[in-house]
Design a protein around this motif. Structure first.
Motif, PDB file in Angstrom:
ATOM      1  N   HIS A 107      52.787  53.261   1.792  1.00 44.68           N
ATOM      2  CA  HIS A 107      51.970  54.139   0.945  1.00 44.68           C
ATOM      3  C   HIS A 107      51.234  55.197   1.774  1.00 44.68           C
ATOM      4  N   LEU A 108      51.234  55.052   3.103  1.00 44.41           N
ATOM      5  CA  LEU A 108      50.537  56.009   3.962  1.00 44.41           C
ATOM      6  C   LEU A 108      51.490  57.100   4.444  1.00 44.41           C
ATOM      7  N   LYS A 109      50.920  58.231   4.760  1.00 47.75           N
ATOM      8  CA  LYS A 109      51.698  59.303   5.386  1.00 47.75           C
ATOM      9  C   LYS A 109      52.098  58.862   6.792  1.00 47.75           C
ATOM     10  N   PRO A 110      53.214  59.391   7.321  1.00 52.84           N
ATOM     11  CA  PRO A 110      53.707  58.938   8.636  1.00 52.84           C
ATOM     12  C   PRO A 110      52.661  58.948   9.741  1.00 52.84           C
ATOM     13  N   GLU A 112      49.357  58.792   9.461  1.00 58.67           N
ATOM     14  CA  GLU A 112      48.347  57.762   9.167  1.00 58.67           C
ATOM     15  C   GLU A 112      48.912  56.367   9.430  1.00 58.67           C
ATOM     16  N   ARG A 113      50.197  56.193   9.093  1.00 54.20           N
ATOM     17  CA  ARG A 113      50.850  54.907   9.311  1.00 54.20           C
ATOM     18  C   ARG A 113      50.887  54.581  10.803  1.00 54.20           C
TER      19      ARG A 113
END
Length: 364
Positions: A107-110, A112-113
């Motif tokens: 669910h996170l952007k790359p 942020e992940r």
């Protein structure tokens, strides 16, 4: 309370008694709770009910004051925001460490992940292992990757089901201390299941002793050891035996008459009126018994277990009763030898005499 169980009942079809029978307990935010007990006592069933993998037939489970399980409602497991760490780690062998940890972060952007993966791997001390694969890691490292993966989505509650059972005995207690530090650093609230007392003592803020679906005591380790609420807790926790005794009143003091002599001047002791004629069973821990060759009471060494700095002796008195004692390891006496012993007890734990279960020894 952040996690609260109230009279929880879980019943499996075909069983005459519930797997979990009316259990109540609570955990505050950031606390680590541990469930301990013999195989089949219901501790894993209770954990699965908290996770949402088992249906409650009665009672309730609340998370952050929201009821997630009761006899009338059941919030699905995937909606509870609970992380789980299993015995077998359940790592994906075809994914490297970084992708294993990132698995629940879609669910996170790359960017942020990746930041979150780096953050939790640093937290568990594996910041440089992102590109390694599970088969390249030790068992302890694999367990920390599983913990990082469970923490990554920031679950409200973390559940750990005997996570160290596949590891060497020497590694378990050390890893338990490490995991406690990681959970405290993460500010996580966690419920942990184990059958190993040293693990429980190393990791838990509060420990629950279960037997046959019942929670006998939910308390700090010190209280479980020194002030067991039931005879089962007294037998299960630590090393000790019950010996027959009689309580009498002498002036303003209570005297406990035992096969090891009279015990007096104790900080805590029930009154003789607590039992018919003052007759009861007294719990004697291994650390209550002191080896003293000058002592008038003698006991024969039946068994001894070397523990490095000490022996754990199982001793038989002339009356036939047994006691246990921790003895420094340089006191290396032979099996069958008679040695002097005395009791040093500052508080007495007593129970109703059980005529059908004389002096049961706990060596768990």
């Amino acid at each position: 309370m952040f996690l609260e169980l109230s009279n929880l009942v879980v019943h499996y079809a075909g069983r005459s008694s519930p797997a979990v029978g009316g259990v109540s307990l609570g955990l505050r935010t950031g606390e680590i709770g541990v469930l301990i007990g013999p195989s089949g006592c219901g501790k894993t069933t209770l954990l699965r009910a908290v996770a949402g993998l088992e249906q409650a037939q009665a009672g309730s489970i609340s998370l952050a004051q929201e009821i997630v399980s009761s006899g009338k409602q059941h919030v699905p497991a995937e909606q509870r925001r609970i992380g789980m760490v299993f015995q077998d780690y359940a790592l994906f062998p075809h994914l490297d460490v970084g992708h294993n940890v990132a698995f629940g972060l879609t669910h996170l952007k790359p960017a942020e992940r990746q930041q979150r993966v780096s953050e939790v791997l640093d937290m568990v001390g594996l910041g440089k292992a992102q590109k390694r694969y599970p088969h390249e890691l030790s068992g302890g490292q694999q367990q920390r990757v599983a913990l990082a993966r469970a923490l990554a989505p920031r679950p409200r509650l973390l559940l750990l089901d005997e996570p160290f059972s596949n590891l060497d005995v020497d590694l378990r207690e050390r890893l338990a201390h490490e995991v406690r530090g990681i959970l405290k650093l993460a500010g996580a609230t966690a419920l942990f299941v184990t059958h190993d007392q040293l693990e429980a003592f190393a990791i838990g803020d509060r420990i629950g002793v279960m037997h046959e679906g019942q929670l006998h005591q939910w308390d700090e380790a010190y209280e479980l050891y020194h002030r067991p609420a039931t005879r089962f807790v007294a037998e299960f926790i630590g090393h000790g035996v019950f010996t027959h005794a009689q309580l009498t009143q002498r002036d303003h003091n209570v005297v406990v008459h035992t096969a090891l002599g009279d015990l007096s001047d104790m900080l805590e002791c029930p009154l003789p009126s607590a039992y018919p004629d003052g007759i009861c069973d007294v719990l004697l821990r291994a650390d209550d018994i002191v080896h003293d060759d000058a002592a008038p009471v003698k006991a024969q060494i039946l068994r001894k277990a070397f523990r490095g700095s000490e022996f754990l002796y199982t001793l038989q008195l002339q009356t036939g009763e047994t006691v246990m004692a921790h003895v420094p390891s340089h006191h290396n006496h032979a099996l069958g030898e008679w040695i002097g012993i005395r009791a040093e007890v500052d508080h007495v734990v007593t129970f109703q005499r059980d005529e059908h279960a004389p002096a049961a020894t706990s060596e768990s």
